[in-house]
Enzyme design. Structure first.
Site, PDB file in Angstrom:
ATOM      1  N   TYR A 156     -10.624  -4.048   3.795  1.00 27.45           N
ATOM      2  CA  TYR A 156      -9.721  -3.527   4.831  1.00 27.45           C
ATOM      3  C   TYR A 156     -10.536  -3.313   6.093  1.00 27.45           C
ATOM      4  O   TYR A 156     -11.349  -2.401   6.176  1.00 27.45           O
ATOM      5  CB  TYR A 156      -9.105  -2.215   4.347  1.00 27.45           C
ATOM      6  CG  TYR A 156      -7.998  -1.631   5.210  1.00 27.45           C
ATOM      7  CD1 TYR A 156      -8.126  -1.494   6.580  1.00 27.45           C
ATOM      8  CD2 TYR A 156      -6.826  -1.177   4.620  1.00 27.45           C
ATOM      9  CE1 TYR A 156      -7.109  -0.949   7.351  1.00 27.45           C
ATOM     10  CE2 TYR A 156      -5.801  -0.619   5.372  1.00 27.45           C
ATOM     11  CZ  TYR A 156      -5.949  -0.515   6.735  1.00 27.45           C
ATOM     12  OH  TYR A 156      -4.952   0.042   7.504  1.00 27.45           O
ATOM     13  N   ASP A 215      -5.472   9.175   9.684  1.00 30.61           N
ATOM     14  CA  ASP A 215      -4.107   8.832  10.059  1.00 30.61           C
ATOM     15  C   ASP A 215      -3.661   9.566  11.310  1.00 30.61           C
ATOM     16  O   ASP A 215      -3.944  10.753  11.498  1.00 30.61           O
ATOM     17  CB  ASP A 215      -3.158   9.144   8.907  1.00 30.61           C
ATOM     18  CG  ASP A 215      -3.455   8.292   7.684  1.00 30.61           C
ATOM     19  OD1 ASP A 215      -3.388   7.065   7.824  1.00 30.61           O
ATOM     20  OD2 ASP A 215      -3.763   8.850   6.621  1.00 30.61           O
ATOM     21  N   GLU A 273       0.863  -1.181   0.000  1.00 34.04           N
ATOM     22  CA  GLU A 273       0.000   0.000   0.000  1.00 34.04           C
ATOM     23  C   GLU A 273       0.897   1.227   0.000  1.00 34.04           C
ATOM     24  O   GLU A 273       1.741   1.398   0.886  1.00 34.04           O
ATOM     25  CB  GLU A 273      -0.912   0.014   1.228  1.00 34.04           C
ATOM     26  CG  GLU A 273      -2.014  -1.019   1.160  1.00 34.04           C
ATOM     27  CD  GLU A 273      -3.015  -0.923   2.292  1.00 34.04           C
ATOM     28  OE1 GLU A 273      -4.043  -1.628   2.234  1.00 34.04           O
ATOM     29  OE2 GLU A 273      -2.779  -0.140   3.235  1.00 34.04           O
TER      30      GLU A 273
END
Length: 270
Positions: free
Chosen positions: A175, A60, A49
């Site tokens: 995911y 994040d 990734e």
């Protein structure tokens, strides 16, 4: 067959779990990224990734936010990622590469241009963090028509009804975000992960890969007992951050972290 589908088919036939590292492209400088990618493959990566640097990466934590800042300060843009993957493909034609990022940089160059350039560069999938499946009517078909997978996230707070919608639109792999929060924020609970993956397996045949909270071989192995793959980001990006003044040392650091996880996952088959 898309490289992602081929890789997971091969892993399934071998009874092995996928190891999927994440790094931010262009951190600490664009000249290093391709070398890092090859180092990850040498250490046992099954899929890579590649993070698209963005000024407001909402999912994040601090480690990856700072990596984005370092890359942006070096002028790294989406066009540079295409160049990196093209260079990577000169000597690696089999390892799947997934771009992970946010919609804004893609919209800036135009979604059709993005899909065209991504396919031409040798990219295999796109995970757009802030694009739910309901908003993928334009980008999804553009990617699919060029053989690229649209990959989506599922969180611990996702309802079963919504998870079913996501699974219906997803390609490549699903995911699963193991934690409520941002990347690198807490230690995952493998039992909780298993409880959340069970209903997803009834909804989809997609490989279920778990990210957020994978820190070392022990945590990778715990998740590997219940998932088809583990995704590691902050543990690698933090090693890059610690060695920005000596980037030549970073490949060995990445190999050390990922190699331990590869060994732990493969030991599950022993």
């Amino acid at each position: 067959m898309n490289r992602i589908d081929q890789r997971f088919a091969d892993l399934k036939s071998q009874g092995r779990r996928a190891l999927i590292p994440f790094i931010t492209a262009g951190d600490p400088g664009p000249e290093h990224t391709v070398g890092f990618m090859h180092a990850l493959v040498e250490a046992g990566a099954d899929v890579i990734e590649l993070g698209v640097p963005f000024s407001d990466p909402m999912a994040d934590g601090p480690v990856i936010q700072k990596a984005c800042e370092r890359a942006l300060k070096r002028g790294v843009r989406l066009s540079h990622l295409f160049e990196m993957v093209r260079e990577f493909r000169q000597s690696d034609s089999t390892t799947p590469v997934v771009l992970m990022g946010y919609l804004n940089p893609m919209e800036r160059i135009g979604l059709e241009a993005f899909a065209e350039q991504a396919a031409a560069a040798g990219i295999d999938g796109v995970l757009t963090v802030d694009m739910p499946p309901e908003e993928a009517e334009e980008l999804g078909p553009l990617l699919k028509s060029r053989g690229l997978a649209s990959i989506f996230l599922v969180a611990p707070t996702t309802s079963e009804e919504r998870a079913a919608t996501i699974c219906a639109h997803g390609e490549g792999y699903l995911y699963y975000v193991s934690l409520k929060g941002v990347t690198g924020s807490a230690i995952l609970n493998a039992t909780d992960v298993a409880d959340h993956l069970a209903p997803l397996r009834r909804m989809t045949d997609l490989p279920l890969c778990v990210g957020f909270g994978i820190r070392d071989g022990a945590s990778a192995a715990e998740v590997g007992k219940v998932a088809d793959g583990v995704i590691v980001g902050s543990a690698l990006v933090s090693r890059i951050a610690e060695n920005t003044e000596t980037p030549e040392a970073i490949p060995a650091e990445l190999k050390a972290v990922l190699g331990e996880m590869r060994q732990a996952l493969d030991a599950l088959n022993a």
